[in-house]
Motif scaffolding. Structure first.
Motif, mmCIF file in Angstrom:
data_model
loop_
_atom_site.group_PDB
_atom_site.id
_atom_site.type_symbol
_atom_site.label_atom_id
_atom_site.label_comp_id
_atom_site.label_asym_id
_atom_site.label_seq_id
_atom_site.Cartn_x
_atom_site.Cartn_y
_atom_site.Cartn_z
ATOM 1 N N ALA A 1 0.981 -1.431 0.067
ATOM 2 C CA ALA A 1 0.014 -0.108 0.035
ATOM 3 C C ALA A 1 0.875 1.315 -0.006
ATOM 4 N N PHE A 2 1.682 1.246 0.827
ATOM 5 C CA PHE A 2 3.012 2.549 0.778
ATOM 6 C C PHE A 2 3.675 2.658 -0.406
ATOM 7 N N LEU A 3 3.913 1.645 -1.412
ATOM 8 C CA LEU A 3 4.478 1.670 -2.656
ATOM 9 C C LEU A 3 3.504 2.334 -3.571
ATOM 10 N N PHE A 4 2.189 1.888 -3.329
ATOM 11 C CA PHE A 4 1.342 2.413 -4.255
ATOM 12 C C PHE A 4 1.051 3.875 -4.036
ATOM 13 N N LEU A 5 0.968 4.363 -2.873
ATOM 14 C CA LEU A 5 0.673 5.673 -2.558
ATOM 15 C C LEU A 5 1.926 6.528 -2.989
ATOM 16 N N LEU A 6 3.145 6.026 -2.868
ATOM 17 C CA LEU A 6 4.345 6.983 -3.437
ATOM 18 C C LEU A 6 4.234 7.049 -4.935
ATOM 19 N N SER A 7 3.892 5.998 -5.385
ATOM 20 C CA SER A 7 4.145 6.095 -7.040
ATOM 21 C C SER A 7 3.031 6.762 -7.594
ATOM 22 N N ARG A 8 1.565 6.483 -7.110
ATOM 23 C CA ARG A 8 0.232 7.140 -7.734
ATOM 24 C C ARG A 8 0.430 8.398 -7.249
ATOM 25 N N GLY A 9 0.747 8.922 -6.355
ATOM 26 C CA GLY A 9 0.727 10.303 -5.707
ATOM 27 C C GLY A 9 1.726 11.172 -6.376
ATOM 28 N N MET A 10 2.800 10.648 -6.903
ATOM 29 C CA MET A 10 3.703 11.693 -7.761
ATOM 30 C C MET A 10 3.070 11.409 -9.268
ATOM 31 N N SER A 11 2.556 10.472 -9.689
ATOM 32 C CA SER A 11 2.275 10.049 -11.068
ATOM 33 C C SER A 11 0.745 11.054 -11.130
ATOM 34 N N CYS A 12 0.145 11.297 -10.155
ATOM 35 C CA CYS A 12 -0.965 12.096 -10.393
ATOM 36 C C CYS A 12 -0.650 13.380 -10.523
ATOM 37 N N GLY A 13 0.255 13.833 -9.937
ATOM 38 C CA GLY A 13 0.755 15.341 -10.277
ATOM 39 C C GLY A 13 1.331 15.300 -11.815
ATOM 40 N N THR A 14 2.065 14.340 -12.245
ATOM 41 C CA THR A 14 2.393 14.503 -13.409
ATOM 42 C C THR A 14 1.261 14.459 -14.736
ATOM 43 N N ILE A 15 0.283 13.708 -14.322
ATOM 44 C CA ILE A 15 -0.961 13.560 -15.053
ATOM 45 C C ILE A 15 -1.522 14.927 -15.345
ATOM 46 N N ILE A 16 -1.577 15.556 -14.022
ATOM 47 C CA ILE A 16 -1.938 17.014 -14.252
ATOM 48 C C ILE A 16 -1.166 17.832 -15.066
ATOM 49 N N ALA A 17 0.319 17.846 -14.837
ATOM 50 C CA ALA A 17 1.276 18.672 -15.321
ATOM 51 C C ALA A 17 1.529 18.614 -16.681
ATOM 52 N N ALA A 18 1.125 17.228 -17.314
ATOM 53 C CA ALA A 18 1.593 17.269 -18.804
ATOM 54 C C ALA A 18 0.633 17.987 -19.791
ATOM 55 N N PRO A 19 -0.768 17.977 -19.479
ATOM 56 C CA PRO A 19 -1.438 18.897 -20.369
ATOM 57 C C PRO A 19 -1.443 20.295 -19.962
ATOM 58 N N SER A 20 -0.924 20.522 -18.724
ATOM 59 C CA SER A 20 -0.991 22.088 -18.141
ATOM 60 C C SER A 20 0.293 22.587 -19.128
ATOM 61 N N VAL A 21 1.243 21.701 -18.856
ATOM 62 C CA VAL A 21 2.582 22.599 -19.620
ATOM 63 C C VAL A 21 2.276 22.765 -21.178
ATOM 64 N N VAL A 22 1.454 21.902 -21.866
ATOM 65 C CA VAL A 22 1.263 22.298 -23.219
ATOM 66 C C VAL A 22 0.077 23.213 -23.199
ATOM 67 N N PHE A 23 -0.954 23.539 -22.686
ATOM 68 C CA PHE A 23 -1.923 24.552 -22.548
ATOM 69 C C PHE A 23 -0.964 25.836 -22.283
ATOM 70 N N SER A 24 -0.257 25.710 -21.185
ATOM 71 C CA SER A 24 0.543 27.068 -20.840
ATOM 72 C C SER A 24 1.147 27.671 -22.105
ATOM 73 N N ALA A 25 1.926 26.725 -22.994
ATOM 74 C CA ALA A 25 2.959 27.002 -24.007
ATOM 75 C C ALA A 25 1.812 27.604 -25.125
ATOM 76 N N ILE A 26 0.655 26.640 -25.412
ATOM 77 C CA ILE A 26 -0.073 27.021 -26.512
ATOM 78 C C ILE A 26 -0.755 28.470 -26.320
ATOM 79 N N PHE A 27 -1.445 28.605 -25.119
ATOM 80 C CA PHE A 27 -2.192 29.671 -25.032
ATOM 81 C C PHE A 27 -1.691 30.868 -24.342
ATOM 82 N N GLY A 28 -0.528 30.610 -23.784
ATOM 83 C CA GLY A 28 0.113 31.578 -22.975
ATOM 84 C C GLY A 28 -0.229 31.770 -21.577
#
Lengths: 49, 560
Positions: free
Chosen positions: B120-147
């Motif tokens: 359960a700890f390993l799950f929390l560690l990896s999913r907690g970080m991956s959740c952030g990257t899932i938000i970050a991936a489109p956010s980075v693109v939208f930031s660049a495209i829309f300014g």
């Protein structure tokens, strides 16, 4: 003794009619997958020259 | 972006938020909040399973990969149908029969508390970080495209998702997933139709052009372990990866635990078994067709507009020289593409074959100029220059009709939200069930546990948004965590497989898990060229072997 027939795992083994239904479902899944792979293969050999 | 597209986007976000919040009426205890009282129909669960797996990275990254590399990525999913069939007779009935909230809770019933807590700890560690990257991936693109500012991009995706997940629980997550999945598929189909209309050659000619440059090359039958995507790594490594993801990862296990029966849970997984490969083909074909489109319509040399502007400002002479060479190379490629399909549709034709070879050469020339431009980006900005993720968003904004661009952007946000919501929901479940209730408050009252569950969802959401906002600065840390995640994914599957073998015990599972992670880490650092899909096989087999051996030599508890 097979894992799924061990007494502790008895509840995992589906009853016979459910088992038959599941085999049919599994056969359908594999048939669809083979058809999909054949379609992709056809795309590759027809166009990827 | 045009106000009409904005209106579509705002309407979509407002609807998802309203629909999610009204689901809170049915959740007055943790069984309802986390598992919908095990009452959901198979089709809703099945769509939720698919929506959870399909993230914004699929919508913008995988489509971009289709444009540059073609269809070969699809081999990753070749093992999925087999994995689903196996899960239907193994872990799905096992977890449903055990009446657990989390997959890790089952491990305590079968083995011991420390195996449960570690997984359960390993799950929390990896999913907690991956959740952030899932938000970050489109956010980075939208930031660049829309300014937009990065914080604003993260907030637009993260805040509504956290709110409806926190208030409505799994009911809100699942029913939002259903609508989001429909929106995603409609958006992809609409883009394909628009592309077929806009491309100035017939669909058969478009496929010939894609095929001539290797973009329809799906199958690689080599046994080369260093190649990430081959038929064998997909069938063997992919099966282990999908068994682990759908059978032991709480973000997916929680989807099928909400089904009203074992049969419904099985059928929900079969939906992915039938549709995942065709859906992934659709995603990649969008990219392939976008590439064909830009054979006839001038596209930018650099797809990331921020990088393009920066290079133009800081190295204008080099940029202009490359731009001139790019235009020349692009013109030659366009002529070659027209010649390759002019007046003859026979793929074996003697007339078209030399033209196809000319197209391959001119495509290589375009790519060579682009490679130099990307190297210049790295030199100027000091940051990685990969711009595949920007291809589809720029096509959508520049070429899709009014309204459809808004629908596609809403589809990208839907894909992000559906994955984030399921992950937040499962992170909260594992936190409360596997740690808070297990170790601190076993006697906690239902209202208390429900309150804690909502707070946990909110805190995980906050954590994911903070990680996403600072993703650019945390780049190497995220990479380390993701790499660490790949060390234990197959190993956790090994523990669950071990659970199905009679006479295996807690010490076997615990030390097997440690050995599996250790061996995968050794392979990763000792033989870094071995592709990651094989890590899942190595991890699972090591855990099984060590687990059986340790179980055989360790004393059995009296109650066993």
């Amino acid at each position: 003794m097979h894992g799924l027939t061990h007494p502790r795992m008895a509840h995992v083994t589906p009853p016979t009619d459910a088992r038959t239904r599941y085999r049919v479902t599994a056969a359908r899944v594999f048939a669809v997958q083979i058809a999909t792979l054949l379609l992709l293969w056809w795309l590759q050999v027809t166009f990827a020259r | 972006m045009h106000p009409v597209n904005w209106a579509i986007l705002v309407t979509y976000i407002a609807y998802v938020l309203w629909d999610g919040i009204r689901r809170s009426k049915d959740t007055d205890n943790i069984e309802g909040y986390f598992l919908a009282n095990r009452s959901l129909p198979w089709w809703a669960v099945g769509l939720s399973v698919m929506a959870t797996q399909l993230s914004a990275v699929t919508m913008i990254g995988t489509t971009g990969q289709g444009a540059t590399d073609g269809l070969r990525f699809i081999q990753l999913y070749f093992g999925l149908p087999l994995a689903m069939v196996i899960l239907g007779v193994t872990l799905v009935p096992l977890l449903h029969g055990a009446k657990v909230f989390t997959a890790y809770e089952f491990l305590e019933k079968r083995f011991d508390a420390k195996t449960r807590s570690l997984t359960a700890f390993l799950f929390l560690l990896s999913r907690g970080m991956s959740c952030g990257t899932i938000i970050a991936a489109p956010s980075v693109v939208f930031s660049a495209i829309f300014g937009w500012d990065m914080t604003w991009s993260v907030a637009m995706i993260g805040i509504p998702t956290v709110l409806y997940t926190m208030i409505g629980g799994v009911q809100a997550v699942t029913w939002a997933d259903v609508k989001q999945m429909v929106l995603i598929v409609l958006a992809l189909l609409a883009v394909v139709i628009v592309l077929l209309v806009k491309i100035p050659v017939s669909p058969v000619d478009a496929l010939e052009l894609a095929g001539a440059t290797g973009r329809l090359q799906v199958f690689d039958f080599s046994w080369d372990l260093t190649q990430t995507y081959t038929f064998w790594s997909g069938i063997i490594g992919g099966t282990f990866l999908m068994l682990s993801y759908f059978g032991t990862d709480q973000s997916q296990v929680q989807r099928h635990l909400t089904a009203k029966s074992v049969d419904d849970a099985r059928t929900s997984l079969m939906m992915s078994a039938y549709w995942k490969i065709p859906l992934q083909a659709l995603v990649l074909i969008v990219g392939v067709l976008v590439w064909v489109f830009y054979l006839f319509v001038p596209g930018p040399m650099l797809w990331n507009p921020v990088a393009e502007r920066q290079v133009q400002a800081e190295a204008p002479a080099e940029f202009n020289a490359l731009q001139a060479r790019y235009v020349d190379a692009w013109n030659i490629r366009t002529q070659d593409a027209r010649a390759a399909v002019a007046g003859d549709h026979g793929v074996d034709s003697e007339v078209t074959r030399p033209d196809r070879e000319a197209l391959i050469e001119s495509e290589a020339a375009v790519n060579a100029v682009r490679a130099e431009a990307l190297a210049l980006v790295t030199q100027v900005t000091g940051a990685p220059s990969r711009d595949v993720n920007y291809i589809i968003p720029r096509f959508v904004l520049d070429w899709l009709p009014l309204g459809l661009a808004g629908i596609f952007i809403a589809g990208v946000i839907a894909a992000a939200m559906s994955s984030i919501a399921s992950e937040l929901n499962s992170l909260s479940t594992a936190t409360v069930i596997d740690f808070y209730r297990r170790w601190w408050r076993p006697e906690g009252s239902p209202p208390h546990l429900l309150r804690v569950s909502k707070i946990a969802t909110g805190l995980w959401g906050l954590f994911a948004c903070v990680v996403a906002t600072y993703a650019a600065n945390l780049g190497s840390l995220i990479e380390v965590v993701n790499r660490f995640g790949s060390f234990f994914y197959g190993s956790i599957l090994g523990v669950f497989l071990l659970a199905m073998i009679p006479r295996t015990n807690g010490p076997g599972a615990f030390f097997g898990l440690l050995a599996g992670m250790g061996v995968v880490a050794s392979v990763h650092f000792g033989l870094p060229e071995v592709a990651f899909l094989w890590h899942n096989v190595i991890g699972a087999v090591t855990v099984l072997t060590v687990g059986v051996l340790v179980s055989a030599v360790s004393p059995r508890p009296a109650s066993a």
